[in-house]
Design a protein around this motif. Structure first.
Motif, PDB file in Angstrom:
ATOM      1  N   THR A  75       0.872  -1.701  -0.080  1.00  0.00           N
ATOM      2  CA  THR A  75      -0.016   0.382   0.105  1.00  0.00           C
ATOM      3  C   THR A  75       1.014   1.201  -0.146  1.00  0.00           C
ATOM      4  OG1 THR A  75      -1.713  -1.387   0.988  1.00  0.00           O
ATOM      5  CG2 THR A  75      -1.883   0.751   1.421  1.00  0.00           C
ATOM      6  N   SER A  76       1.909   1.056   0.517  1.00  0.00           N
ATOM      7  CA  SER A  76       3.101   2.523   0.643  1.00  0.00           C
ATOM      8  C   SER A  76       4.367   1.937   1.083  1.00  0.00           C
ATOM      9  CB  SER A  76       1.974   3.406   1.540  1.00  0.00           C
ATOM     10  OG  SER A  76       2.741   3.295   2.735  1.00  0.00           O
ATOM     11  N   GLY A  77       5.381   2.614   0.876  1.00  0.00           N
ATOM     12  CA  GLY A  77       6.131   2.101   2.003  1.00  0.00           C
ATOM     13  C   GLY A  77       7.666   0.928   0.498  1.00  0.00           C
ATOM     14  N   GLU A  78       8.659   1.015   0.740  1.00  0.00           N
ATOM     15  CA  GLU A  78       9.431   0.481  -0.583  1.00  0.00           C
ATOM     16  C   GLU A  78      10.434  -1.031   0.142  1.00  0.00           C
ATOM     17  OE1 GLU A  78      12.283   3.268  -0.536  1.00  0.00           O
ATOM     18  OE2 GLU A  78      10.953   4.871  -1.707  1.00  0.00           O
ATOM     19  N   VAL A  79      10.647  -1.618  -0.942  1.00  0.00           N
ATOM     20  CA  VAL A  79      11.533  -2.922  -0.643  1.00  0.00           C
ATOM     21  C   VAL A  79      12.825  -2.582  -1.775  1.00  0.00           C
ATOM     22  CG1 VAL A  79      11.978  -5.203  -0.936  1.00  0.00           C
ATOM     23  CG2 VAL A  79       9.318  -4.069  -0.348  1.00  0.00           C
ATOM     24  N   LEU A  80      13.630  -2.823  -1.232  1.00  0.00           N
ATOM     25  CA  LEU A  80      14.842  -2.645  -2.200  1.00  0.00           C
ATOM     26  C   LEU A  80      15.889  -3.973  -2.222  1.00  0.00           C
ATOM     27  CD1 LEU A  80      14.299   0.646  -0.695  1.00  0.00           C
ATOM     28  CD2 LEU A  80      17.036   0.558  -1.866  1.00  0.00           C
ATOM     29  N   LEU A  81      16.219  -4.564  -3.518  1.00  0.00           N
ATOM     30  CA  LEU A  81      17.113  -5.353  -3.068  1.00  0.00           C
ATOM     31  C   LEU A  81      18.210  -4.387  -3.682  1.00  0.00           C
ATOM     32  CD1 LEU A  81      17.212  -8.781  -2.946  1.00  0.00           C
ATOM     33  CD2 LEU A  81      16.404  -8.846  -5.299  1.00  0.00           C
ATOM     34  N   ASN A  82      19.286  -5.511  -3.071  1.00  0.00           N
ATOM     35  CA  ASN A  82      20.641  -5.172  -3.209  1.00  0.00           C
ATOM     36  C   ASN A  82      20.782  -3.257  -3.895  1.00  0.00           C
ATOM     37  OD1 ASN A  82      21.667  -7.131  -3.085  1.00  0.00           O
ATOM     38  ND2 ASN A  82      21.237  -8.267  -4.948  1.00  0.00           N
ATOM     39  N   GLY A  83      20.240  -2.754  -3.165  1.00  0.00           N
ATOM     40  CA  GLY A  83      20.333  -1.103  -3.106  1.00  0.00           C
ATOM     41  C   GLY A  83      18.775  -1.017  -4.133  1.00  0.00           C
ATOM     42  N   HIS A  84      18.853  -1.790  -5.232  1.00  0.00           N
ATOM     43  CA  HIS A  84      17.296  -0.468  -5.703  1.00  0.00           C
ATOM     44  C   HIS A  84      15.845  -1.341  -5.270  1.00  0.00           C
ATOM     45  CE1 HIS A  84      20.729  -0.539  -8.737  1.00  0.00           C
ATOM     46  NE2 HIS A  84      21.262  -1.603  -8.674  1.00  0.00           N
ATOM     47  N   ARG A  85      14.887  -0.828  -5.833  1.00  0.00           N
ATOM     48  CA  ARG A  85      13.396  -0.859  -5.554  1.00  0.00           C
ATOM     49  C   ARG A  85      12.800  -1.791  -6.520  1.00  0.00           C
ATOM     50  NH1 ARG A  85      10.173   4.070  -4.428  1.00  0.00           N
ATOM     51  NH2 ARG A  85       8.727   2.992  -4.667  1.00  0.00           N
ATOM     52  N   ILE A  86      12.240  -2.413  -5.515  1.00  0.00           N
ATOM     53  CA  ILE A  86      11.817  -3.593  -6.019  1.00  0.00           C
ATOM     54  C   ILE A  86      10.246  -3.372  -5.665  1.00  0.00           C
ATOM     55  CG2 ILE A  86      13.538  -5.253  -6.849  1.00  0.00           C
ATOM     56  CD1 ILE A  86      12.295  -6.659  -3.848  1.00  0.00           C
ATOM     57  N   ASP A  87       9.699  -3.255  -5.699  1.00  0.00           N
ATOM     58  CA  ASP A  87       8.126  -3.175  -4.665  1.00  0.00           C
ATOM     59  C   ASP A  87       7.181  -2.575  -6.034  1.00  0.00           C
ATOM     60  OD1 ASP A  87       8.191   0.259  -4.183  1.00  0.00           O
ATOM     61  OD2 ASP A  87      10.079  -0.979  -3.329  1.00  0.00           O
ATOM     62  N   GLY A  88       6.574  -3.020  -6.293  1.00  0.00           N
ATOM     63  CA  GLY A  88       5.260  -3.055  -7.621  1.00  0.00           C
ATOM     64  C   GLY A  88       6.084  -4.201  -8.597  1.00  0.00           C
ATOM     65  N   LYS A  89       6.818  -4.349  -8.807  1.00  0.00           N
ATOM     66  CA  LYS A  89       7.848  -5.819  -9.748  1.00  0.00           C
ATOM     67  C   LYS A  89       6.368  -6.867  -9.873  1.00  0.00           C
ATOM     68  CE  LYS A  89      12.267  -3.415  -9.966  1.00  0.00           C
ATOM     69  NZ  LYS A  89      11.342  -2.998 -12.293  1.00  0.00           N
ATOM     70  N   LYS A  90       6.821  -7.541 -10.445  1.00  0.00           N
ATOM     71  CA  LYS A  90       6.519  -8.856 -10.692  1.00  0.00           C
ATOM     72  C   LYS A  90       6.086  -9.864 -10.442  1.00  0.00           C
ATOM     73  CE  LYS A  90       3.062  -8.000 -14.446  1.00  0.00           C
ATOM     74  NZ  LYS A  90       2.691  -8.334 -15.955  1.00  0.00           N
ATOM     75  N   PRO A  91       6.317 -10.766  -9.749  1.00  0.00           N
ATOM     76  CA  PRO A  91       7.288 -12.187  -8.530  1.00  0.00           C
ATOM     77  C   PRO A  91       8.832 -12.710 -10.117  1.00  0.00           C
ATOM     78  CG  PRO A  91       5.244 -12.870  -8.254  1.00  0.00           C
ATOM     79  CD  PRO A  91       5.490 -11.234  -9.290  1.00  0.00           C
ATOM     80  N   PHE A  92       7.920 -12.834 -10.825  1.00  0.00           N
ATOM     81  CA  PHE A  92       8.979 -12.992 -11.595  1.00  0.00           C
ATOM     82  C   PHE A  92      10.480 -12.538 -12.068  1.00  0.00           C
ATOM     83  CE2 PHE A  92       6.596 -11.015 -15.156  1.00  0.00           C
ATOM     84  CZ  PHE A  92       7.525 -10.723 -16.674  1.00  0.00           C
ATOM     85  N   GLU A  93      10.395 -11.298 -12.639  1.00  0.00           N
ATOM     86  CA  GLU A  93      10.537  -9.883 -12.217  1.00  0.00           C
ATOM     87  C   GLU A  93      11.386  -9.663 -11.142  1.00  0.00           C
ATOM     88  OE1 GLU A  93       8.301  -7.019 -15.106  1.00  0.00           O
ATOM     89  OE2 GLU A  93       7.854  -6.749 -13.042  1.00  0.00           O
ATOM     90  N   ILE A  94      11.514  -9.956 -10.066  1.00  0.00           N
ATOM     91  CA  ILE A  94      12.170  -9.855  -8.600  1.00  0.00           C
ATOM     92  C   ILE A  94      13.022 -11.272  -8.729  1.00  0.00           C
ATOM     93  CG2 ILE A  94      12.054 -10.220  -6.498  1.00  0.00           C
ATOM     94  CD1 ILE A  94       9.578  -8.145  -6.521  1.00  0.00           C
ATOM     95  N   ASN A  95      12.485 -12.500  -8.495  1.00  0.00           N
ATOM     96  CA  ASN A  95      13.197 -13.528  -9.464  1.00  0.00           C
ATOM     97  C   ASN A  95      14.571 -13.071  -9.866  1.00  0.00           C
ATOM     98  OD1 ASN A  95      13.960 -16.123 -10.552  1.00  0.00           O
ATOM     99  ND2 ASN A  95      13.496 -16.904  -8.839  1.00  0.00           N
ATOM    100  N   ARG A  96      14.314 -12.325 -11.382  1.00  0.00           N
ATOM    101  CA  ARG A  96      15.577 -12.691 -12.322  1.00  0.00           C
ATOM    102  C   ARG A  96      16.518 -11.440 -11.555  1.00  0.00           C
ATOM    103  NH1 ARG A  96      11.461 -12.645 -17.750  1.00  0.00           N
ATOM    104  NH2 ARG A  96      10.457 -15.007 -17.320  1.00  0.00           N
ATOM    105  N   LEU A  97      16.014 -10.588 -11.267  1.00  0.00           N
ATOM    106  CA  LEU A  97      16.674  -9.723 -10.243  1.00  0.00           C
ATOM    107  C   LEU A  97      17.855 -10.049  -9.050  1.00  0.00           C
ATOM    108  CD1 LEU A  97      14.355  -6.962 -10.487  1.00  0.00           C
ATOM    109  CD2 LEU A  97      16.667  -6.749 -11.260  1.00  0.00           C
ATOM    110  N   GLY A  98      17.803 -11.419  -8.401  1.00  0.00           N
ATOM    111  CA  GLY A  98      17.996 -12.037  -7.573  1.00  0.00           C
ATOM    112  C   GLY A  98      17.511 -12.790  -6.198  1.00  0.00           C
ATOM    113  N   LEU A  99      16.186 -12.883  -6.269  1.00  0.00           N
ATOM    114  CA  LEU A  99      15.746 -13.185  -4.682  1.00  0.00           C
ATOM    115  C   LEU A  99      14.860 -13.920  -5.388  1.00  0.00           C
ATOM    116  CD1 LEU A  99      13.627 -11.034  -2.527  1.00  0.00           C
ATOM    117  CD2 LEU A  99      12.826 -12.570  -2.646  1.00  0.00           C
TER     118      LEU A  99
END
Length: 271
Positions: A75-99
């Protein structure tokens, strides 16, 4: 809750040196209709740390994992993976970024062999994507990586067994293998030892430690033996807030945590 639990750093970094966390949550919130489930969670996880996320039933732990892995949008706030925001991305996109993550309910391909399950897990990371021009048996690098994973999860003797015919503990081990197959550096495991015997749990803890060497691990876990045997730090979630984030020894002595587990802290059903 404010960002204090999420910005606590320990280490030898020099003043002024940038520190990129493996994973960071910044005032993360999630509401379903008028019900706020996650209420301002902040957390900072350094590279290579093993973090256990604990809390009473309905505290919001799985919702938090779903926000991190992209199943839910915050609803609000941020999630960062290795310094890059991933909140709002789809699961497969996040997976390809390393999670990568596992789930409470085992997710495997039951009608494929153990080896075939693992080979499916490595294909994208090796660049094969959606191609129908090659026979899988001819993909030497994929086959080699799958064989390595078989050894890592100690299922090499079950190489050609259909996944549906494995024991429950073996299926969970296979799921961990699939989770790490793509080379993600941040791994989320959701109640990995649920339903296991004490002996199976002990062996599984050793397996998790072995396969996550050099990686960052977050795990939701109810078995406190697993928590204290595995975690560098513990994040305690109660009523959608992180009420403590510290070493196992300090969390064990935290009065607010003790009150939460004695049932005096507020509780609420979470998705």
């Amino acid at each position: 809750m404010g960002r204090d639990p999420g910005i606590h750093r320990e280490g030898n970094e020099k003043a002024g040196d940038p520190v990129t966390a493996a994973l960071e949550l910044r005032d993360l919130r999630k509401s379903f209709g008028k019900t706020e489930i996650i209420r301002g969670c902040s957390l900072l996880v350094e590279q290579g740390e093993r973090i256990a996320v604990i809390g009473p039933n309905g505290a919001g732990k799985s919702t938090l994992f779903n926000l991190i892995s992209g199943r839910f949008a915050p609803t609000s706030g941020e999630v960062l993976l290795n310094g890059h925001r991933i909140d709002g991305k789809k699961p497969f996109e996040i997976n390809r970024l390393g999670l990568s993550r596992s789930f409470q309910i085992t997710n495997i391909f039951p009608k494929l062999s153990v080896f075939e399950n693992l080979r499916c897990g490595v294909l994208w990371s090796l660049g094969y994507k959606y191609t129908f021009l090659k026979f899988l048996a001819d993909l030497d690098d994929a086959n080699e990586r799958a064989e390595q994973l078989l050894e890592m999860i100690h299922l090499h003797k079950k190489r050609d067994v259909l996944a549906i015919n494995l024991t429950y503990a073996e299926q969970r081990a296979l799921e961990v293998g699939i989770t790490i197959a793509g080379g993600a550096n941040v791994i989320l495991l959701d109640e990995p030892t649920a339903g296991m015997s004490r002996g199976e749990t002990r062996r599984f803890i050793d397996l998790i430690k072995e396969v996550t060497v050099g990686k960052t691990l977050l795990t939701v876990e109810h078995d406190m033996g697993v928590v204290f045997g595995l975690a560098d730090k513990i994040a305690v979630v109660v009523y959608g807030e992180i009420i403590a984030y510290d070493t196992p020894e300090r969390v064990r002595a935290n009065q607010r945590v003790q009150e939460a587990y004695l049932g005096t802290a507020p509780t609420q059903e979470a998705h």
